[in-house]
Design an enzyme around this catalytic site. Structure first.
Site, PDB file in Angstrom:
ATOM      1  CG  ASN A   1      -1.501   7.163   6.671  1.00  0.00           C
ATOM      2  OD1 ASN A   1      -1.125   8.286   5.838  1.00  0.00           O
ATOM      3  ND2 ASN A   1      -2.329   7.577   7.803  1.00  0.00           N
TER       4      ASN A   1
ATOM      5  CG  HIS B   1     -15.174  -7.887   6.978  1.00  0.00           C
ATOM      6  ND1 HIS B   1     -14.709  -7.326   8.272  1.00  0.00           N
ATOM      7  CD2 HIS B   1     -13.976  -7.678   6.145  1.00  0.00           C
ATOM      8  CE1 HIS B   1     -13.602  -6.623   8.127  1.00  0.00           C
ATOM      9  NE2 HIS B   1     -13.240  -6.877   6.862  1.00  0.00           N
TER      10      HIS B   1
ATOM     11  CD  GLU C   1      -6.482  -3.036   0.857  1.00  0.00           C
ATOM     12  OE1 GLU C   1      -6.946  -2.007   1.219  1.00  0.00           O
ATOM     13  OE2 GLU C   1      -5.845  -3.748   1.442  1.00  0.00           O
TER      14      GLU C   1
ATOM     15  CD  GLU D   1      -8.585   0.873   3.017  1.00  0.00           C
ATOM     16  OE1 GLU D   1      -9.436   0.055   2.839  1.00  0.00           O
ATOM     17  OE2 GLU D   1      -7.371   0.347   3.697  1.00  0.00           O
TER      18      GLU D   1
ATOM     19  CD  GLU E   1      -8.434  -6.757   9.622  1.00  0.00           C
ATOM     20  OE1 GLU E   1      -8.737  -6.479   8.619  1.00  0.00           O
ATOM     21  OE2 GLU E   1      -7.656  -7.487   9.794  1.00  0.00           O
TER      22      GLU E   1
ATOM     23  CD  GLU F   1      -2.996  -1.429   2.213  1.00  0.00           C
ATOM     24  OE1 GLU F   1      -3.383  -0.407   2.772  1.00  0.00           O
ATOM     25  OE2 GLU F   1      -3.367  -2.554   2.382  1.00  0.00           O
TER      26      GLU F   1
HETATM   27  C1  NOJ Z   1      -8.120  -2.916   5.691  1.00  0.00           C
HETATM   28  C2  NOJ Z   1      -8.940  -3.160   4.513  1.00  0.00           C
HETATM   29  O1  NOJ Z   1      -8.332  -2.562   3.403  1.00  0.00           O
HETATM   30  C3  NOJ Z   1     -10.073  -2.347   4.925  1.00  0.00           C
HETATM   31  O2  NOJ Z   1     -11.056  -2.376   3.639  1.00  0.00           O
HETATM   32  C4  NOJ Z   1     -11.035  -2.899   5.817  1.00  0.00           C
HETATM   33  O3  NOJ Z   1     -12.288  -2.059   5.989  1.00  0.00           O
HETATM   34  C5  NOJ Z   1     -10.187  -3.007   7.276  1.00  0.00           C
HETATM   35  N1  NOJ Z   1      -8.827  -3.164   7.057  1.00  0.00           N
HETATM   36  C6  NOJ Z   1     -10.919  -3.444   8.450  1.00  0.00           C
HETATM   37  O4  NOJ Z   1     -10.972  -4.952   8.343  1.00  0.00           O
HETATM   38 CA    CA Z   2      -6.049  -2.225   3.268  1.00  0.00          CA
END
Ligand code: NOJ
Ligand code: CA
Length: 687
Positions: A196, A400, A489, A495, A402, A175
């Site tokens: 970031n 989702h 990604e 974002e 994470e 990123e």
């Molecule tokens: C990073 C991801 O790129 C983003 O899209 C997501 O909302 C957050 N992590 C939380 O999982």
């Molecule tokens: Ca990300």
């Protein structure tokens, strides 16, 4: 007569292979690209690539360093040479086009050390008209059973100080903003400080792939890898003085090596795309062609779709993932609001982030092991009710997960998590890996994580769930073998515009991404921001028409409309997002230059309708579109979404003009793109 006899003798010897210093040459089907392989006096393997007779990659070495045994790099002899020709079409279940042609000539070199332990190594070269791929094979042999690779030494010797579009060789994340410099000016180390990023590790002056270059003669090159399986991701170490790059594999500080494998095995393909036109880099199918055919039989359970989500509202701070904050985004009520909006607007999916417990401890925590639970919803989110409601409305929820970069915790729950999705009729999941990998000393792009990401893909396939990974391993064409790898990604996504302290992605970002990151595979960029100015520091640095164009320019079988429903309601430009296709019969890259602009036309499968997207960097420009790609004799009811005359990415980003007209295949039209601007066309066959 003697000469003829000698020539035959040489050919014969080369077939039997006992000759050193003898060049083995292979050409691409149209002969525009050729590759030569030879051993030098020390018995070291070397290759050289020419494009139209001119050296493009100069003599470059190959070899390996191991733990507990000598390098495999010299004192080799050729024991066999084979060539093959291949030309076959294959079909993508969804993609940039339906039919892909896989046409190459192959050269296979068998090598063996002249001295004990007489280890063996084979090298496979595939030469296409749009580039080359090569990989190493460690064949089954008596004197070598396992290897611990400390370094792979594949060289790429350039022939000039090319212009490069690059991101640093970060072992943890892709990123980063793209940099445009001469090769001799690449300085990845200067990118180490980043406000970031939750994880970043740039140990040396290396770049990540794909890295794209333009030579002074205008030839385009892009370096990457294909079929990254049970191996470490490859960065490329920069040698500015010698204008040379060498593979630098991502390592493990925990295990203290780069790769460990049992023999026999093959490495990923090292790839070089070569084309005169920048646009042909995008049209190339080299990366998917170098992967194995589809191993999943029926994948009809996944359908390409557009989606919205309880997502942007967290990134702009309107709501949050965790419940304790008092502004929890993933509530039953909010989910129903999004489902209603999707159902009304031809949007097939709704992503809901922050639905499961654990978010109170997801970022900035040293020990994230065991924090997330992938099956337990927060009390204000009734999972069954939301699923039931989405089914009534004909919308599919996108799961989702994470992981907060704690893959062992995720692996423990993997079967349960995917069984839940299967039970609920959910066929895609967005995964995330924010933070430093636990266990310490592992990196996102090392062999250990490459294997984790693959395990998730295979588990997904077992439970009929497609994967969209964030903070992923790079795309290397695995989607051909496992089509449930739908998107990922692996770049600075939308974002960053919501919160990056450096002001977000500049207007040139996507005109670079289209010729770099996108060469590796589909991108979950999440376009479609309609509210452009967010606060004093943050905004989207493009016009609204540019945001629309991204639905065509950026390929992904899932395409988000990222903004809040209320920012779409009542805006006539939203009609483009309602209409635009997500699955393509055919793609044509109409024009473009790396980092400046690009125009892509894609024909939707089944309907036969065409969509065109064009984006510009910080410059304003005119582009001419020749509509000869349309079917002749047909009329296309066209809606044009173009920058208003006063549009500007910063001064007037939402200025847009919408026009209707009939377009036929004998027409040509010139359009003006604003600074940071764009153009989107929907061309529907008139009934
Ligand atoms: C990073 C991801 O790129 C983003 O899209 C997501 O909302 C957050 N992590 C939380 O999982
Ligand atoms: Ca990300």
């Amino acid at each position: 007569m003697r000469k003829v006899f000698l020539a035959f003798l040489l050919i014969w010897i080369s077939r039997c292979g006992n000759v050193q210093n003898f060049t083995n040459k292979i050409e691409s089907p149209s002969k525009n690209i050729s590759l030569e392989f030879f051993l030098n006096k020390e018995g070291s393997p070397n290759y050289l690539v020419k494009h139209k007779g001119l050296v493009t990659i100069d003599t470059s070495k190959m070899g390996f360093d191991f733990k507990d045994q000598p390098s495999l790099q010299k004192n080799l002899k050729i024991t066999g040479v084979k060539t093959k020709a291949f030309n076959q079409d294959w079909e993508m279940p969804w993609g940039e086009q339906r039919i892909v042609n896989n046409h190459y000539n192959e050269l296979i070199i068998n090598l063996e050390e002249t001295n004990p332990p007489k280890r063996k190594l084979n090298i496979y070269f595939k030469i296409y008209d749009d580039g080359i791929g090569f990989r190493y094979e460690f064949p089954r042999q008596d004197n070598l059973k396992d290897v611990i690779i400390m370094d792979e030494n594949t060289q790429f010797n350039l022939t000039g100080d090319h212009t490069c579009w690059w991101i640093p060789g970060d072992w943890d994340i892709y990123e980063h903003l793209y940099n445009t410099t001469k090769f001799s000016e690449i300085d990845a180390i200067s990118k180490q400080k980043h406000a970031n990023l939750a994880q970043t590790y740039i140990p040396e002056n290396a770049v990540n792939t794909p890295i794209t270059m333009r030579t002074d003669n205008g030839l385009h090159l892009s370096f990457h890898e294909a079929n990254l399986t049970d191996y470490a991701g490859m960065t490329l170490k920069i040698d500015k003085e010698n204008l040379s790059m060498t593979s630098e594999l991502v390592g493990s500080h925990r295990l203290k090596y780069k790769v460990k494998r049992t023999i026999p095995f093959v490495t990923p393909w090292r790839t070089i795309q070569i084309s005169e036109l920048a646009t042909d880099l995008i049209a190339s199918n080299l990366i998917v062609n170098l992967n194995e055919p589809n191993q999943l039989e029926d994948v009809s359970w996944f359908e390409p779709k557009k989606y919205i989500g309880i997502w942007w509202e967290m990134h702009i701070g309107k709501s949050s993932w965790d419940m304790a904050s008092g502004k929890h985004g993933a509530t039953t009520e909010n989910a129903k609001k999004y489902i209603d909006f999707a159902a009304k607007n031809n949007i097939g999916g709704v992503l809901i982030e922050g639905w499961n417990t654990g978010w109170e401890h997801w970022i900035g925590f040293e020990d994230r092991e065991g924090v997330f639970d992938f099956v337990t919803p927060y009390p204000d989110y009734n999972l069954d009710e939301v699923i039931q409601y989405s089914k009534e409305k004909g919308v599919e929820i996108i799961m989702h997960n994470e992981t907060s970069a704690a893959p062992r915790t995720y692996e423990q729950q993997l079967d349960t998590a995917f069984a839940l999705m299967n039970h609920l009729g959910i066929h895609s999941v967005k995964t995330g890996y924010v933070g430093k990998i636990i266990p310490k000393g592992e990196f996102h792009h090392g062999q250990w994580m490459v294997n984790h990401y693959r395990k998730v893909i295979k588990t997904g396939a077992k439970y009929k769930v497609a994967i969209n990974a964030h903070e992923p391993i790079k795309a290397t064409g695995i989607r051909r073998t496992y089509p449930n790898v739908i998107s990922r990604e692996g770049l600075r996504g939308q974002e960053f515009n919501a919160w990056a302290s450096d002001g977000g992605n500049p207007p040139e970002h996507l005109p670079i991404v289209a010729f770099t990151r996108m060469l590796s595979g589909p991108i979950d960029f999440t376009p479609g921001a309609f509210k452009i100015k967010l606060n004093e520091t943050n905004q989207i640095n493009t016009t609204l028409a540019h945001q629309l164009a991204l639905y065509v320019v950026i390929y992904s079988p899932i395409q988000m409309a990222c903004d809040l429903p209320e920012n779409y309601v009542g805006n006539p430009a939203f009609q483009f997002i309602r209409d635009v296709g997500v699955n393509w019969e055919y793609t044509k890259v109409l024009n473009g230059e790396v980092g400046d602009f690009v125009t892509i036309a894609r024909q939707e499968r089944d309907s036969g309708n065409w969509f065109v997207g064009s984006i510009s960097d910080e410059e304003s420009r005119e582009i001419t579109i020749n509509f000869d790609f349309l079917e002749s004799g047909k009329k296309y009811e066209t809606t044009i979404y173009k920058d208003g005359p006063d549009a500007h990415w910063d001064k007037n980003p939402t200025s847009i003009e919408i026009q209707n007209m009939i377009i036929t295949n004998d027409m040509e039209k010139t359009f003006k793109l604003a600074k940071g601007g764009g153009l989107a066309l929907s061309l529907k066959i008139s009934k």
